[in-house]
Design a protein around this motif. Sequence first.
Motif, PDB file in Angstrom:
ATOM      1  N   ASN A  53     -16.732  -2.024   3.293  1.00 47.13           N
ATOM      2  CA  ASN A  53     -17.170  -2.555   2.004  1.00 47.13           C
ATOM      3  C   ASN A  53     -17.763  -1.408   1.179  1.00 47.13           C
ATOM      4  N   VAL A  77      -9.131  -9.338   6.078  1.00 46.47           N
ATOM      5  CA  VAL A  77      -8.201  -8.532   6.873  1.00 46.47           C
ATOM      6  C   VAL A  77      -7.008  -9.373   7.306  1.00 46.47           C
ATOM      7  N   ALA A 126     -12.454  -6.790  -4.975  1.00 45.43           N
ATOM      8  CA  ALA A 126     -12.034  -5.744  -4.042  1.00 45.43           C
ATOM      9  C   ALA A 126     -11.195  -4.704  -4.772  1.00 45.43           C
ATOM     10  N   LYS A 131     -10.924  -1.070   6.186  1.00 42.03           N
ATOM     11  CA  LYS A 131     -11.569  -1.963   5.233  1.00 42.03           C
ATOM     12  C   LYS A 131     -13.106  -1.870   5.284  1.00 42.03           C
ATOM     13  N   GLY A 147     -15.173 -11.016   5.751  1.00 45.59           N
ATOM     14  CA  GLY A 147     -14.446  -9.759   5.806  1.00 45.59           C
ATOM     15  C   GLY A 147     -13.279  -9.812   6.781  1.00 45.59           C
ATOM     16  N   ASP A 165     -11.358  -2.083  11.176  1.00 41.71           N
ATOM     17  CA  ASP A 165     -12.467  -2.618  10.380  1.00 41.71           C
ATOM     18  C   ASP A 165     -13.752  -2.238  11.097  1.00 41.71           C
ATOM     19  N   LEU A 184      -8.886  -0.418   1.743  1.00 44.72           N
ATOM     20  CA  LEU A 184      -9.286  -1.654   1.075  1.00 44.72           C
ATOM     21  C   LEU A 184     -10.808  -1.714   1.061  1.00 44.72           C
ATOM     22  N   LEU A 187      -4.427   0.600   7.829  1.00 46.19           N
ATOM     23  CA  LEU A 187      -5.386   0.001   6.897  1.00 46.19           C
ATOM     24  C   LEU A 187      -6.784   0.156   7.443  1.00 46.19           C
ATOM     25  N   LEU A 198      -8.200  -1.712  -3.851  1.00 47.60           N
ATOM     26  CA  LEU A 198      -7.255  -1.184  -2.870  1.00 47.60           C
ATOM     27  C   LEU A 198      -6.617   0.087  -3.423  1.00 47.60           C
ATOM     28  N   SER A 234     -13.942  -3.932   0.077  1.00 42.87           N
ATOM     29  CA  SER A 234     -14.437  -5.239  -0.346  1.00 42.87           C
ATOM     30  C   SER A 234     -15.779  -5.077  -1.032  1.00 42.87           C
TER      31      SER A 234
END
Length: 300
Positions: free
Chosen positions: A182, A254, A224, A180, A250, A162, A216, A178, A226, A218
């Motif tokens: 935004n 996660v 969101a 993430k 956020g 992230d 992902l 993953l 994905l 946001s």
Amino acid sequence: MIYTVTFNPAIDYVVQVDDLTIGEVNRTTYEQMYYGGKGINVSTVLRNLDIDSIALGFVAGFTGSTMEKGVKEQGVTADFIRLEEGMTRINVKIKSGKETEINGQGPTITPTALEELFEKINKISDGDILVLAGSIPTTMPDDIYENIMARVESKQVKVVVDATKDLLMNVLKFHPFLIKPNNHELGEMFGVTLKTDEEITYYAKELQKKGAQNVLISMAGEGAILIDERGKFYKIGVPKGKVLNSVGAGDSMVAGFIAGYLRWSDYGMALRLGTAAGSATAFSKGLASGEFVQELLAEI
């Protein structure tokens, strides 16, 4: 086991001032201390969802001792490295109409302390999950995330990242499980402004082409999106509620996503639980409680 890394933990001192006036003495109507930093926030919400993790990071000074005590009281197992100089930072969050933040710098992380972290990273085993979250202090090498991911590349470790901009782009070659960003951060990475789901999806898939497995995105009150490792598209809205807090939402998403994936081995359910956890924090003064997450999950 799940491991989270927070390079620059912080004690967040949150105060409510009904009518903040610059240059005058202001008195609070509410104040609260929170012990976190992005990785620690993930560990805390995981604990609230009955999932254990180990929080790695650095602490220093008397505020570092307070951080260790506070994290323990939150039910999080920490394995912090203590620095000999400096102090763990304090971030002041002022709520008065608009939110105003004053963030501390934090201590200098020495090469010796960094080697101690690497020794802990080297012990991560097949089947573990590693969460790298947030920016890095200016005193640290720019390729620190890459260095960490290279150390677990040969193992069956799912890495969650992230982060933003080059910090994120430069680790995609290690195929993180993953990521993430935004929607605004996604646009910044490609120098564009994203306005539609189609545009967001296109650039999310560009990140997959560069190596990310699951992306992902946001979008605050818009929910969101994905794109999973098979290329399947998911979009989810958010439950109704009053936003009280933007800190940690956020990170909570996660944590919820990880918890959902571990619980159901299903990306759709992981997205639902992640959205519920992120919303629960946004609708609370602090991080999401497990009970509130389950309540919102039923509404999504």
